[in-house]
Design a protein around this motif. Sequence first.
Motif, PDB file in Angstrom:
ATOM      1  N   UNK A 332       9.157   3.094  -7.101  1.00 17.70           N
ATOM      2  CA  UNK A 332       9.302   3.951  -6.115  1.00 17.70           C
ATOM      3  C   UNK A 332       8.226   3.736  -5.439  1.00 17.70           C
ATOM      4  N   UNK A 333       6.830   3.486  -5.546  1.00 12.92           N
ATOM      5  CA  UNK A 333       5.353   3.153  -4.698  1.00 12.92           C
ATOM      6  C   UNK A 333       5.550   1.786  -3.908  1.00 12.92           C
ATOM      7  N   UNK A 334       5.701   0.796  -4.860  1.00 14.78           N
ATOM      8  CA  UNK A 334       6.368  -1.077  -4.682  1.00 14.78           C
ATOM      9  C   UNK A 334       7.241  -0.594  -3.951  1.00 14.78           C
ATOM     10  N   UNK A 335       8.327   0.465  -3.796  1.00 17.50           N
ATOM     11  CA  UNK A 335       9.013  -0.060  -2.144  1.00 17.50           C
ATOM     12  C   UNK A 335       8.769   0.428  -1.403  1.00 17.50           C
ATOM     13  N   UNK A 336       8.933  -0.950   0.315  1.00 17.00           N
ATOM     14  CA  UNK A 336       8.540  -1.157   0.987  1.00 17.00           C
ATOM     15  C   UNK A 336       8.911   0.338   2.114  1.00 17.00           C
ATOM     16  N   UNK A 337      10.034   0.462   1.830  1.00 16.54           N
ATOM     17  CA  UNK A 337      10.637   1.780   2.891  1.00 16.54           C
ATOM     18  C   UNK A 337      10.280   2.858   2.241  1.00 16.54           C
ATOM     19  N   UNK A 338      10.499   3.168   1.285  1.00 17.35           N
ATOM     20  CA  UNK A 338       9.921   4.834   0.749  1.00 17.35           C
ATOM     21  C   UNK A 338       8.068   4.717   1.174  1.00 17.35           C
ATOM     22  N   UNK A 339       7.400   3.686   1.018  1.00 19.44           N
ATOM     23  CA  UNK A 339       6.566   3.283   1.453  1.00 19.44           C
ATOM     24  C   UNK A 339       5.840   3.948   2.761  1.00 19.44           C
ATOM     25  N   UNK A 340       6.407   2.860   3.632  1.00 19.84           N
ATOM     26  CA  UNK A 340       5.909   3.999   4.647  1.00 19.84           C
ATOM     27  C   UNK A 340       6.892   4.923   5.855  1.00 19.84           C
ATOM     28  N   UNK A 341       7.418   5.550   4.886  1.00 16.69           N
ATOM     29  CA  UNK A 341       8.284   7.042   4.868  1.00 16.69           C
ATOM     30  C   UNK A 341       7.718   7.657   4.093  1.00 16.69           C
ATOM     31  N   UNK A 342       6.660   7.995   3.074  1.00 20.51           N
ATOM     32  CA  UNK A 342       6.061   8.546   2.591  1.00 20.51           C
ATOM     33  C   UNK A 342       5.327   8.685   3.751  1.00 20.51           C
ATOM     34  N   UNK A 343       4.276   7.876   3.836  1.00 17.92           N
ATOM     35  CA  UNK A 343       3.088   7.635   4.494  1.00 17.92           C
ATOM     36  C   UNK A 343       3.259   9.345   6.170  1.00 17.92           C
ATOM     37  N   UNK A 344       4.390   9.023   6.819  1.00 13.64           N
ATOM     38  CA  UNK A 344       4.527  10.390   7.902  1.00 13.64           C
ATOM     39  C   UNK A 344       4.688  11.269   7.065  1.00 13.64           C
ATOM     40  N   UNK A 345       5.767  11.505   6.049  1.00  9.82           N
ATOM     41  CA  UNK A 345       6.125  12.448   5.753  1.00  9.82           C
ATOM     42  C   UNK A 345       4.866  13.202   5.014  1.00  9.82           C
ATOM     43  N   UNK A 346       3.576  12.212   4.400  1.00  7.67           N
ATOM     44  CA  UNK A 346       2.449  12.819   4.103  1.00  7.67           C
ATOM     45  C   UNK A 346       1.899  13.228   5.444  1.00  7.67           C
ATOM     46  N   UNK A 347       2.110  12.911   6.355  1.00  6.57           N
ATOM     47  CA  UNK A 347       0.902  13.872   7.668  1.00  6.57           C
ATOM     48  C   UNK A 347       1.599  15.190   8.484  1.00  6.57           C
ATOM     49  N   UNK A 348       2.662  15.196   7.702  1.00  8.01           N
ATOM     50  CA  UNK A 348       3.893  16.217   8.047  1.00  8.01           C
ATOM     51  C   UNK A 348       3.299  17.237   6.949  1.00  8.01           C
ATOM     52  N   UNK A 349       3.056  17.286   5.242  1.00 11.56           N
ATOM     53  CA  UNK A 349       2.693  17.928   4.524  1.00 11.56           C
ATOM     54  C   UNK A 349       1.549  18.721   4.818  1.00 11.56           C
TER      55      UNK A 349
END
Length: 378
Positions: A332-349
Amino acid sequence: MLMRHIASIGPGISRRATQYKTRIGLYQCKRQQSSLHQQQSVRTPTVQSLFAGIKEGNRGSLSRGITLVESTRSDHREQARELVAACVREPQQRRAMRIGLTGTPGVGKSTFIEAFGMMLVNKGHRVSVMAVDPSSKRSGGSVLGDKTRMQKLSVADGAYVRPSPSRGTLGGVARNTLDSIILAEASGYDVCLVETVGVGQSETMVSEMVDMFILLMQPGSGDELQGVKRGIMELADLVVINKADGALALPARQTRTDIMNALHLMVPRRSTWTPKAIRASATTGHNLDRIWDTVQRYFTMLDTTGQWDVLRTEQQQKWMWREVTSLLLGALERNPKTKEYSRTLEAEVSAGRLPPTVAAERIVAAFLSSFEPSPSMK
């Protein structure tokens, strides 16, 4: 004339150049194939030579094998899987005792293990110690260095001490500690001691990889029992009150009484075994023989009741699923799609616009959606 001569030999030069390039391409291809063949032929003998050395009880081979197991390189991981699988398939003359030891900071775990281990070596046993150390967040290396704190045991014949960084694992158990234990058992070590960082959040991980769980405590502290979680006490098959000598000999008696009263109020892990509490001193050697007698009685009980086989099966299954969890998290941590998406969600959180639980569900959903099911799975 010169121009006509050049024009006449031009096609020949072109053909020869093309042939030359073709030969160069074939040569490079053969070299790559030869190099790949050499890498494949070198890899297997490396695993075979390590396995042969481990079976012979060679310390160097065991150390290199554990280093291979702890490596995060993909090629090393493949070799490590081959090596561990070979060790698992190798029949053992006798089953090794896996014993986990934990305790509050300052209780003297390393001192106790060295004294206890040296006693077992003198009795003819082969003792391995997997000392799981806290890790540096910067380098990932061990902080305490148990090998330097067990100077006699680390150089004794028939003993092997291996400090392993926990790398932030909860409970102080390194991810590959169980594989290291398997290699040590294949090398002929019949007693494997696992020293953990200390009483922590997930100390149950220790009990899931060892056959016996020993809790070390020290005398003279009225708050000692309060400092240890009830769940840790319930996991203990044996409680050792260390440093029971000199001025602490009398307080150790009272501490033992308090511990026994506490143990009576708890449900034991096994219906066929009542946890014991023993006063001991690693410095003077007091009651170390008694502790070993208690350990032997415990393993005799496991063997005669058939619980040892059940326990080992449960250990393998639980650690299989822990490895599945670890591998999925890494993917999950290496997946490029979730990497970019998780940064956006981190900002939202961080901004308070999205609850962490909802963000986590969305990350997992994005990760799962990034995989297309194979035709065989449809």
